[in-house]
Design a protein around this motif. Structure first.
Motif, mmCIF file in Angstrom:
data_model
loop_
_atom_site.group_PDB
_atom_site.id
_atom_site.type_symbol
_atom_site.label_atom_id
_atom_site.label_comp_id
_atom_site.label_asym_id
_atom_site.label_seq_id
_atom_site.Cartn_x
_atom_site.Cartn_y
_atom_site.Cartn_z
ATOM 1 N N SER A 75 0.643 -1.338 0.010
ATOM 2 C CA SER A 75 0.435 -0.404 0.685
ATOM 3 C C SER A 75 0.864 1.550 0.657
ATOM 4 O O SER A 75 0.212 2.475 1.146
ATOM 5 N N SER A 214 -0.661 5.659 9.035
ATOM 6 C CA SER A 214 -0.992 6.312 8.970
ATOM 7 C C SER A 214 -0.866 7.638 9.461
ATOM 8 O O SER A 214 -0.290 9.017 8.709
ATOM 9 N N THR A 229 -3.246 9.999 -1.984
ATOM 10 C CA THR A 229 -3.684 9.296 -0.549
ATOM 11 C C THR A 229 -4.675 8.156 -1.117
ATOM 12 O O THR A 229 -4.531 7.193 -0.882
ATOM 13 N N ASP A 230 -4.647 8.413 -2.701
ATOM 14 C CA ASP A 230 -5.076 6.964 -3.896
ATOM 15 C C ASP A 230 -3.512 5.678 -3.667
ATOM 16 O O ASP A 230 -4.360 5.344 -3.484
ATOM 17 N N TRP A 231 -2.809 6.570 -3.938
ATOM 18 C CA TRP A 231 -1.609 5.096 -3.966
ATOM 19 C C TRP A 231 -1.469 5.273 -2.495
ATOM 20 O O TRP A 231 -0.951 3.715 -3.115
ATOM 21 N N ARG A 232 -1.766 5.897 -1.834
ATOM 22 C CA ARG A 232 -1.408 4.982 -0.507
ATOM 23 C C ARG A 232 -2.433 5.521 1.114
ATOM 24 O O ARG A 232 -2.489 6.086 2.030
ATOM 25 N N PRO A 233 -3.471 5.412 0.683
ATOM 26 C CA PRO A 233 -4.718 4.861 1.505
ATOM 27 C C PRO A 233 -3.955 4.475 3.214
ATOM 28 O O PRO A 233 -3.494 4.212 3.505
ATOM 29 N N ARG A 235 -5.702 3.161 5.830
ATOM 30 C CA ARG A 235 -5.816 2.335 6.124
ATOM 31 C C ARG A 235 -5.163 0.923 5.536
ATOM 32 O O ARG A 235 -5.105 -0.185 4.979
ATOM 33 N N PHE A 237 -4.546 -0.692 1.302
ATOM 34 C CA PHE A 237 -5.890 -1.345 0.235
ATOM 35 C C PHE A 237 -6.072 -2.992 0.905
ATOM 36 O O PHE A 237 -5.630 -3.282 1.851
#
Length: 341
Positions: A75, A214, A229-233, A235, A237
């Motif tokens: 993630s 995070s 945060t789309d690439w490193r959410p 909580r 993946f």
């Protein structure tokens, strides 16, 4: 001197990167899988002509004549510009790889991070090394250091073990070398993961990430780092049985002992804080892995392993507080003076 002054790999397809100058990215076309086209993405910190020349005469630069390839964790993706600047200051050419289905390489038709075997990443790594001038059958004039974080640390450890004489040194940043519940927990859960991988390999597993890591990293919360945060959410993946079975397989190989034939530096925090509730200790400890287990398993990687316990470090040691990062970089430099020069 000629090796240290060698120019960077050339090519017409390097493009400006999302990190801005002096970073560039190169899309690496890979073999399609069941989800269609897949790619990996190589990022480089473009070396200035001044730095290239200065490194020839800089006796304090511990990585003159070296190329560094960084591989991220689960993630995650590459955004650690400070890491690139460190290696650049030490005379190395720095590259980072966003693996298939992560970060810059993630496409709408992908299941994020999904693989069924960690050896699938051999293709990503080989494509990156080829673009760097270190591909199979090439005769590079520079030496290669591979750097991996968390799951990336597990992935590169297995790769270096399977491909002797390709890399010349390994640095690991909190490598995920053992399951959080230890070998007993792994052996108990591995058969269930294998059954799930056969019956419904992409079924979503329960998300046990509460977002505390995070919180300790993100500038939007209690950390200091900005990222996509789309690439490193927050909580992570969703995980899946086939992916977990692949990770367990990697853990089992490490537990049996690898035979990496080059020096290894493994950095971990001095302390873990695994809890269901937030505490301030999570800003200065690893909230993802059991660091004592990781330190112990690190010794199974190679005949020559240096384990550095970093007080106050979080899971990504090099995203910790500034004073902790400074200490960690000093440990890398001290190790490099012994093993890279």
């Amino acid at each position: 001197m000629a090796a240290s002054a060698q120019r960077e790999p050339e090519g017409d397809n390097w493009q400006p990167d999302v990190l801005g100058e002096p970073f560039e990215q190169l899309t690496l076309e890979l073999t399609d899988d069941f989800q269609g086209p897949i790619v990996a993405t190589l990022v480089r910190r473009r070396e200035s002509a001044f730095r290239r020349l200065a490194s020839i005469f800089d006796d304090e630069a511990v990585a003159r004549g070296w190329d560094v390839l960084y591989v991220h964790g689960w993630s995650d993706y590459f955004f650690q510009t400070e890491l690139a600047e460190y290696w650049h200051s030490q005379g190395a050419r720095f590259f980072a790889l966003d693996l298939r289905k992560y970060g810059r390489s993630l496409r709408d038709h992908h299941t994020p991070g999904y693989v069924t075997n960690l050896a699938d990443y051999d293709e990503d790594i080989e494509a990156a090394l080829t673009a760097m001038g270190h591909g199979h059958g090439m005769q590079p004039s520079r030496r290669l250091l591979i750097l991996g974080h968390s799951t990336g640390g597990l992935t590169v450890s297995l790769w270096v073990d399977r491909h002797p004489e390709r890399a010349h040194a390994v640095v690991l940043n909190s490598p995920w070398l053992e399951f959080q519940a230890g070998a007993v927990g792994r052996r108990a859960l591995a058969p269930l993961a294998s059954i799930g991988a056969r019956l419904d390999p992409r079924a979503p597993l329960p998300n046990v990430d509460l977002g505390f890591y995070s919180r300790s990293v993100s500038r939007a919360m209690d950390g200091e780092w900005e990222y996509n945060t789309d690439w490193r959410p927050a909580r992570g993946f969703p995980a899946h049985p086939a992916w977990l079975a692949a990770v367990f397989g990697g853990h089992q190989r490490v537990a049996a002992g690898l035979s990496i034939d080059v020096p290894v530096l493994s950095m971990v925090s001095a302390k873990s804080t695994l809890s269901m509730t937030w505490s301030d200790e999570m800003r200065s400890s690893d909230t993802v892995l059991v660091v004592d287990e990781i330190a112990e398993q690190s010794l199974r990687l190679a005949p020559t392993v240096t384990v550095a316990r970093i007080p106050g470090a979080i899971h990504d040691v090099l995203l910790s507080a500034p004073s902790v990062r400074a200490y960690a970089y000093a440990q890398i430099t001290r190790w490099a003076r012994s093993y890279l020069r």
